[in-house]
Motif scaffolding. Sequence first.
Motif, PDB file in Angstrom:
ATOM      1  N   UNK A  55     -44.854  -1.484  40.882  1.00  0.00           N
ATOM      2  CA  UNK A  55     -44.104  -0.477  40.128  1.00  0.00           C
ATOM      3  C   UNK A  55     -43.183   0.281  41.076  1.00  0.00           C
ATOM      4  N   UNK A  56     -42.106   0.798  40.502  1.00  0.00           N
ATOM      5  CA  UNK A  56     -41.201   1.719  41.185  1.00  0.00           C
ATOM      6  C   UNK A  56     -41.211   3.018  40.389  1.00  0.00           C
ATOM      7  N   UNK A  57     -40.817   4.114  41.031  1.00  0.00           N
ATOM      8  CA  UNK A  57     -40.570   5.351  40.285  1.00  0.00           C
ATOM      9  C   UNK A  57     -39.455   6.114  40.977  1.00  0.00           C
ATOM     10  N   UNK A  58     -38.795   6.988  40.231  1.00  0.00           N
ATOM     11  CA  UNK A  58     -37.672   7.734  40.788  1.00  0.00           C
ATOM     12  C   UNK A  58     -37.450   9.010  39.987  1.00  0.00           C
ATOM     13  N   UNK A  59     -36.915  10.014  40.660  1.00  0.00           N
ATOM     14  CA  UNK A  59     -36.640  11.292  40.003  1.00  0.00           C
ATOM     15  C   UNK A  59     -35.157  11.401  39.660  1.00  0.00           C
ATOM     16  N   UNK A  60     -34.905  11.999  38.539  1.00  0.00           N
ATOM     17  CA  UNK A  60     -33.558  12.308  38.078  1.00  0.00           C
ATOM     18  C   UNK A  60     -33.562  13.754  37.617  1.00  0.00           C
ATOM     19  N   UNK A  61     -32.423  14.253  37.205  1.00  0.00           N
ATOM     20  CA  UNK A  61     -32.322  15.661  36.832  1.00  0.00           C
ATOM     21  C   UNK A  61     -33.291  16.039  35.722  1.00  0.00           C
ATOM     22  N   UNK A  62     -33.400  15.198  34.698  1.00  0.00           N
ATOM     23  CA  UNK A  62     -34.207  15.566  33.525  1.00  0.00           C
ATOM     24  C   UNK A  62     -35.401  14.652  33.262  1.00  0.00           C
ATOM     25  N   UNK A  63     -35.574  13.627  34.075  1.00  0.00           N
ATOM     26  CA  UNK A  63     -36.695  12.719  33.826  1.00  0.00           C
ATOM     27  C   UNK A  63     -37.170  12.043  35.108  1.00  0.00           C
ATOM     28  N   UNK A  64     -38.349  11.455  35.003  1.00  0.00           N
ATOM     29  CA  UNK A  64     -38.880  10.557  36.027  1.00  0.00           C
ATOM     30  C   UNK A  64     -38.742   9.154  35.461  1.00  0.00           C
ATOM     31  N   UNK A  65     -38.058   8.302  36.188  1.00  0.00           N
ATOM     32  CA  UNK A  65     -37.945   6.903  35.791  1.00  0.00           C
ATOM     33  C   UNK A  65     -39.147   6.139  36.329  1.00  0.00           C
ATOM     34  N   UNK A  66     -39.748   5.330  35.484  1.00  0.00           N
ATOM     35  CA  UNK A  66     -40.898   4.510  35.876  1.00  0.00           C
ATOM     36  C   UNK A  66     -40.531   3.074  35.578  1.00  0.00           C
ATOM     37  N   UNK A  67     -40.646   2.211  36.586  1.00  0.00           N
ATOM     38  CA  UNK A  67     -40.164   0.839  36.502  1.00  0.00           C
ATOM     39  C   UNK A  67     -41.297  -0.133  36.811  1.00  0.00           C
ATOM     40  N   UNK A  68     -42.058  -0.531  35.788  1.00  0.00           N
ATOM     41  CA  UNK A  68     -43.184  -1.436  36.020  1.00  0.00           C
ATOM     42  C   UNK A  68     -42.805  -2.907  35.822  1.00  0.00           C
ATOM     43  N   UNK A  69     -41.563  -3.231  36.000  1.00  0.00           N
ATOM     44  CA  UNK A  69     -40.981  -4.557  35.748  1.00  0.00           C
ATOM     45  C   UNK A  69     -41.034  -4.879  34.250  1.00  0.00           C
ATOM     46  N   UNK A  70     -40.370  -5.935  33.881  1.00  0.00           N
ATOM     47  CA  UNK A  70     -40.288  -6.297  32.465  1.00  0.00           C
ATOM     48  C   UNK A  70     -41.634  -6.527  31.805  1.00  0.00           C
ATOM     49  N   UNK A  71     -42.573  -7.134  32.534  1.00  0.00           N
ATOM     50  CA  UNK A  71     -43.877  -7.431  31.930  1.00  0.00           C
ATOM     51  C   UNK A  71     -44.658  -6.152  31.640  1.00  0.00           C
TER      52      UNK A  71
END
Length: 118
Positions: A55-71
């Motif tokens: 998984x990846x994660x990242x911060x933005x101004x209004x949200x946390x993006x969570x990237x667990x790949x397509x599956x």
Amino acid sequence: MERVPQSIDDYIVQFPPETQKILQQVRETIKQAAPQAKEVISYKMPAFKQKSILVYFAAYTKHIGFYPTGSGIEAFKQEFENFKWSKGAVQFPISQPMPLGLIARITKFRVEQDSIKK
């Protein structure tokens, strides 16, 4: 030119204190769900890796993006009805409590998937 963080600590320190706290919660949740995973920076984002990126994660101004790949998205998309999501990412608003239980379940799912890779 944007500075590329060298570690997850280096990434987190770039954000306001409130966001740092949320990022640490997400990080700790992932670490507990994937205790064998190694912390890395990939695509300028914090990520956790075993055989491959879990998984990846990242911060933005209004949200946390969570990237667990397509599956990871496909397997849990029914739980994203209250969030903005796409085939590879889900956005968790900073203004709401982080769904840490969901992040843990998705991460554990990705650990299982990664363990059966050759």
